[in-house]
Design an enzyme around this catalytic site. Structure first.
Site, PDB file in Angstrom:
ATOM      1  N   ASP A   1      22.527 -63.211  11.075  1.00 50.06           N
ATOM      2  CA  ASP A   1      23.039 -62.488  12.234  1.00 50.06           C
ATOM      3  C   ASP A   1      22.145 -61.299  12.544  1.00 50.06           C
ATOM      4  OD1 ASP A   1      24.588 -59.766  11.106  1.00 50.06           O
ATOM      5  OD2 ASP A   1      24.493 -61.409   9.654  1.00 50.06           O
ATOM      6  N   SER A   2      22.020 -60.990  13.833  1.00 50.99           N
ATOM      7  CA  SER A   2      21.273 -59.815  14.302  1.00 50.99           C
ATOM      8  C   SER A   2      19.841 -59.858  13.759  1.00 50.99           C
ATOM      9  CB  SER A   2      22.014 -58.543  13.892  1.00 50.99           C
ATOM     10  OG  SER A   2      21.491 -57.410  14.534  1.00 50.99           O
ATOM     11  N   ALA A   3      19.422 -58.845  13.006  1.00 53.70           N
ATOM     12  CA  ALA A   3      18.091 -58.899  12.403  1.00 53.70           C
ATOM     13  C   ALA A   3      17.959 -60.130  11.513  1.00 53.70           C
ATOM     14  CB  ALA A   3      17.825 -57.634  11.589  1.00 53.70           C
TER      15      ALA A   3
ATOM     16  N   HIS B   1      28.184 -57.806  19.868  1.00 55.20           N
ATOM     17  CA  HIS B   1      27.208 -58.135  18.839  1.00 55.20           C
ATOM     18  C   HIS B   1      27.888 -58.550  17.527  1.00 55.20           C
ATOM     19  CE1 HIS B   1      23.107 -58.042  17.363  1.00 55.20           C
ATOM     20  NE2 HIS B   1      23.438 -57.248  16.361  1.00 55.20           N
TER      21      HIS B   1
END
Length: 300
Positions: free
Chosen positions: A148-150, A273
């Site tokens: 997830d995300s980075a 997010h």
């Protein structure tokens, strides 16, 4: 319309984001502790087993659900802008994914910035994967990589590095709100700025400096949006319609499809997010979809 739980969580996140502008910014240590604390808000069920491990010199945890087959393996790469995140912050998300996918999850703690700069995180993820298929007795066809995300960007970077070094790729990959463009050029950085309850464009643009130098912001292994995406395995991408990083997912999905990659992109209405991390019906539905995708790509 979002659930009551989602609306309450959105309000909480908005209040937290508003408070970031009061006084000096919190230290990296405090930010790391806050993310870890957020990850502990969902109690761990009794049927979840967590085993500490070290693979290729990288600390991690095997997360399993009693009674679930060990055939499928998900290598999970946590988010946190490359300078936060740990097993503490992401354990609850991983056991929920493990249950839905009928898989065991290996959640690793790759080296974090600013202590360890790019490409340390990529190197760790690649070496863990290689050891799994070399010494762990696990075939690539039984593995999914997720993040997830980075960690979503890192998932893509790991696939690219494996492909470019002729290592057999996993069966599939799951990218949740992936950060694929550290240069921050997506239009959603502007168009979603007033809708996003959690992330703020200026903070997003400042964060990469902890991880990589300005001249490497568009390096394919730092920002996979700028890579040649041919030859990647089937991808499932989740992103919220209200998040600043929406275009990091949309543009990456478009480019991957143009390169011949099988891509399922799900844009979740009014979500933010990595909403999958929170205890609410929308997260449950998203995790169920992740589970179905993994089971389809890695059948018994």
């Amino acid at each position: 319309m979002p659930s009551h739980e989602a609306m309450a969580i959105r309000q909480m996140l908005s209040q937290y984001r508003s408070g970031e502008h009061e006084g000096p910014p919190p230290s990296i240590e405090l930010q790391r502790a806050a993310l870890d604390e957020m990850g502990r808000t969902i109690p761990q069920p009794d049927d979840v087993l967590v085993t500490q491990t070290n693979i290729a010199g990288v600390h991690g945890e095997w997360i399993e659900v009693k009674g679930v087959s060990n055939t499928r393996v998900i290598l999970y790469l946590h988010g946190g802008a490359y300078y936060m995140g740990s097993c503490e912050s992401h354990r609850s998300l991983c056991w929920r994914i493990a249950r839905a996918a009928k898989a065991r999850v290996l959640l690793i703690e790759y080296r974090l910035a600013p202590e360890h700069k790019f490409p340390a995180a990529v190197e760790d993820a690649v070496e863990v994967y290689k050891e799994l298929i070399r010494d762990g007795g696990i075939t690539p066809a039984c593995i999914a990589i997720a993040g997830d995300s980075a960690g979503g960007g890192l998932t893509a970077a790991t696939l690219l590095s494996l492909r470019d070094t002729n290592v057999d790729l996993p069966a599939c990959a799951i990218l949740l709100s992936p950060w694929t463009d550290l240069a921050g050029t997506g239009e959603s950085m502007t168009t979603r700025a007033n809708y996003d309850p959690w992330l703020e464009p200026n903070s997003i643009r400042k964060a990469p400096a902890l991880y990589t130098a300005e001249e490497t912001l568009t390096h394919p292994l730092a920002s996979p949006l700028y890579a040649d995406l041919q030859g990647l395995p089937p991808l499932l991408i989740h992103v919220g319609d209200h998040e600043c990083l929406l275009d990091d997912s949309v543009r990456f999905a478009d480019k991957a499809r143009a390169a011949g990659v099988s891509v399922t992109l799900h844009i979740w209405d009014e979500m933010w997010h990595v909403f999958q991390s929170f205890p609410m019906p929308e997260a449950d539905a998203a995790i169920a979809e992740i589970g179905r995708f993994v089971q389809q790509q890695i059948p018994d």
